[in-house]
Design a protein around this motif. Structure first.
Motif, mmCIF file in Angstrom:
data_model
loop_
_atom_site.group_PDB
_atom_site.id
_atom_site.type_symbol
_atom_site.label_atom_id
_atom_site.label_comp_id
_atom_site.label_asym_id
_atom_site.label_seq_id
_atom_site.Cartn_x
_atom_site.Cartn_y
_atom_site.Cartn_z
ATOM 1 N N ASP A 93 0.859 -1.176 0.000
ATOM 2 C CA ASP A 93 0.000 0.000 0.000
ATOM 3 C C ASP A 93 0.894 1.224 0.000
ATOM 4 O OD1 ASP A 93 -2.527 -1.169 -0.013
ATOM 5 O OD2 ASP A 93 -2.510 -1.469 2.153
ATOM 6 N N LYS A 94 0.571 2.173 -0.857
ATOM 7 C CA LYS A 94 1.415 3.358 -1.020
ATOM 8 C C LYS A 94 0.618 4.624 -0.758
ATOM 9 C CE LYS A 94 3.959 5.950 -4.572
ATOM 10 N NZ LYS A 94 4.417 5.944 -5.984
ATOM 11 N N GLU A 95 1.195 5.507 0.028
ATOM 12 C CA GLU A 95 0.652 6.845 0.241
ATOM 13 C C GLU A 95 1.741 7.860 -0.091
ATOM 14 O OE1 GLU A 95 -1.906 7.475 3.821
ATOM 15 O OE2 GLU A 95 -1.121 5.497 4.379
ATOM 16 N N GLU A 96 1.437 8.812 -0.936
ATOM 17 C CA GLU A 96 2.424 9.796 -1.375
ATOM 18 C C GLU A 96 2.208 11.141 -0.697
ATOM 19 O OE1 GLU A 96 1.577 9.269 -5.689
ATOM 20 O OE2 GLU A 96 3.771 9.175 -5.841
ATOM 21 N N ASN A 97 3.312 11.823 -0.456
ATOM 22 C CA ASN A 97 3.303 13.212 0.012
ATOM 23 C C ASN A 97 2.456 13.400 1.270
ATOM 24 O OD1 ASN A 97 4.980 14.042 -2.138
ATOM 25 N ND2 ASN A 97 3.203 14.159 -3.500
ATOM 26 N N ILE A 98 2.640 12.482 2.212
ATOM 27 C CA ILE A 98 1.993 12.622 3.510
ATOM 28 C C ILE A 98 2.671 13.737 4.279
ATOM 29 C CG2 ILE A 98 1.472 11.459 5.680
ATOM 30 C CD1 ILE A 98 1.794 8.801 4.192
ATOM 31 N N ARG A 99 1.895 14.603 4.865
ATOM 32 C CA ARG A 99 2.468 15.664 5.699
ATOM 33 C C ARG A 99 2.703 15.142 7.114
ATOM 34 N NH1 ARG A 99 2.861 20.684 3.899
ATOM 35 N NH2 ARG A 99 1.778 21.268 1.971
ATOM 36 N N TYR A 100 3.938 15.228 7.557
ATOM 37 C CA TYR A 100 4.241 14.843 8.931
ATOM 38 C C TYR A 100 4.576 16.071 9.781
ATOM 39 C CZ TYR A 100 9.215 15.322 7.686
ATOM 40 O OH TYR A 100 10.442 15.818 7.281
ATOM 41 N N GLY A 101 4.520 17.256 9.170
ATOM 42 C CA GLY A 101 4.783 18.515 9.857
ATOM 43 C C GLY A 101 3.991 19.623 9.192
ATOM 44 N N ASN A 102 4.245 20.842 9.593
ATOM 45 C CA ASN A 102 3.446 21.971 9.126
ATOM 46 C C ASN A 102 4.022 22.717 7.934
ATOM 47 O OD1 ASN A 102 1.546 21.564 11.226
ATOM 48 N ND2 ASN A 102 2.848 22.704 12.655
ATOM 49 N N THR A 103 5.248 22.387 7.516
ATOM 50 C CA THR A 103 5.866 23.104 6.403
ATOM 51 C C THR A 103 5.840 22.250 5.141
ATOM 52 O OG1 THR A 103 8.148 22.320 6.675
ATOM 53 C CG2 THR A 103 7.430 24.148 8.097
ATOM 54 N N SER A 104 6.057 22.907 4.012
ATOM 55 C CA SER A 104 5.993 22.210 2.729
ATOM 56 C C SER A 104 7.097 21.172 2.572
ATOM 57 C CB SER A 104 6.078 23.219 1.583
ATOM 58 O OG SER A 104 7.295 23.959 1.651
ATOM 59 N N GLY A 105 8.199 21.346 3.279
ATOM 60 C CA GLY A 105 9.295 20.392 3.189
ATOM 61 C C GLY A 105 9.078 19.124 3.989
#
Length: 288
Positions: free
Chosen positions: A35-47
């Motif tokens: 199962d693949k999830e892309e571009n998960i946010r783990y913080g508040n910034t774009s990086g």
């Protein structure tokens, strides 16, 4: 090249199946799927984003996690640089979870450390919450990512969840005269470390040098360096090996014929994956 063709065919053959939510399933052949999830946010910034790959087989089983950390001189690069290598590793380690992460890049307005090691911690905390358990970790990175893998494992892993480090052409001793030929060394001196976090008597260079934090409880480490690398000299590997040996930390190191960017080219990439597999099977938890 044969390996590149294989990777290309692998990439083309990936099957994307919508599962009814935002996840995708990728099939790598031989009954291997994630199962693949892309571009998960783990913080508040774009990086602060990451890609996540979780094996479909044995979903209830607790699994170890590879965290892949890209290079780019601490102020450049992107997780996409490690996508092909991550897919190849997933074929070899189909029972592991993989994270391919971005981190906040250093700039004229932002120091690299401690932001980048903090981001590794944020990813670890995110995974602990998502999985419902605290997984054992393998940190793997190239160049600046290799450096960050070592630095986090040796200095910041207070929970001792990092069970192995895969260091690919990463600088281990920033005071090494050979490394001072690095064309961006002035950046390393001035912008890599926020001076406000330093304890009295600790220099920026010492703080950011993984070898300064190696102790007898440091995790097993595999290193891979190029014999004609003009960015990270092979002397870095020798220095690292000597400190790991002094502290009785299980380690292995290998040289490949090439420069800084050649480690993932055929046949060096296949050799590395073979050695990683053997290393993780044979690594010792007891002191030598």
């Amino acid at each position: 090249m044969k390996k590149n063709i294989k990777i290309l065919l692998l990439f083309i053959s990936i099957v994307f199946l919508w599962t009814g939510c935002t996840e995708k399933k990728i099939k790598l052949g031989n009954d291997i799927s994630f199962d693949k999830e892309e571009n998960i946010r783990y913080g508040n910034t774009s990086g602060q984003i990451m890609d996540l790959y979780i094996p479909c087989a044995n979903p209830a089983k607790k699994k170890d996690v590879f965290i892949m950390i890209h290079g780019g001189g601490w102020r450049g690069g992107d997780k996409s640089q490690l996508t092909f290598f991550t897919l190849s590793m997933m074929q070899r380690f189909p029972d592991h979870i993989f994270v391919n992460m971005n981190y906040r890049l250093a700039s004229a307005a932002q120091f690299g450390l401690p932001n980048q090691t903090d981001d590794i911690k944020k990813v670890i905390d995110f995974m602990k919450k998502k999985l419902g358990y605290s997984p054992d970790l393998i940190l793997s990175g190239n160049s600046a990512g290799g450096h960050l893998s070592m630095l986090y494992a040796y200095q910041f892993d207070t929970d001792k969840k990092v069970k192995a480090v895969i260091n690919i052409v990463g600088p281990a001793d920033l005071s090494d005269p050979g490394f001072k030929n690095y064309q961006e060394y002035s950046f390393v001196e001035k912008r890599l470390v926020d001076p406000r976090i330093l304890q009295p008597g600790t220099s920026r260079i010492d703080f950011a040098s993984p070898i300064k934090w190696i102790g007898q409880s440091s995790p097993p480490t595999l290193s891979y360096y190029g014999n004609s690398d003009r960015v990270i000299p092979s002397t870095q590997g020798k220095i690292l090996d000597s400190v790991l040996t002094r502290n009785q930390v299980f380690h292995e190191s290998y040289l490949f014929n090439g420069g800084h960017l050649d480690w993932d080219k055929h046949p060096h990439d296949q050799f590395l994956i073979d050695k990683i597999e053997a290393f993780l099977k044979n690594k010792k938890t007891d002191k030598k």
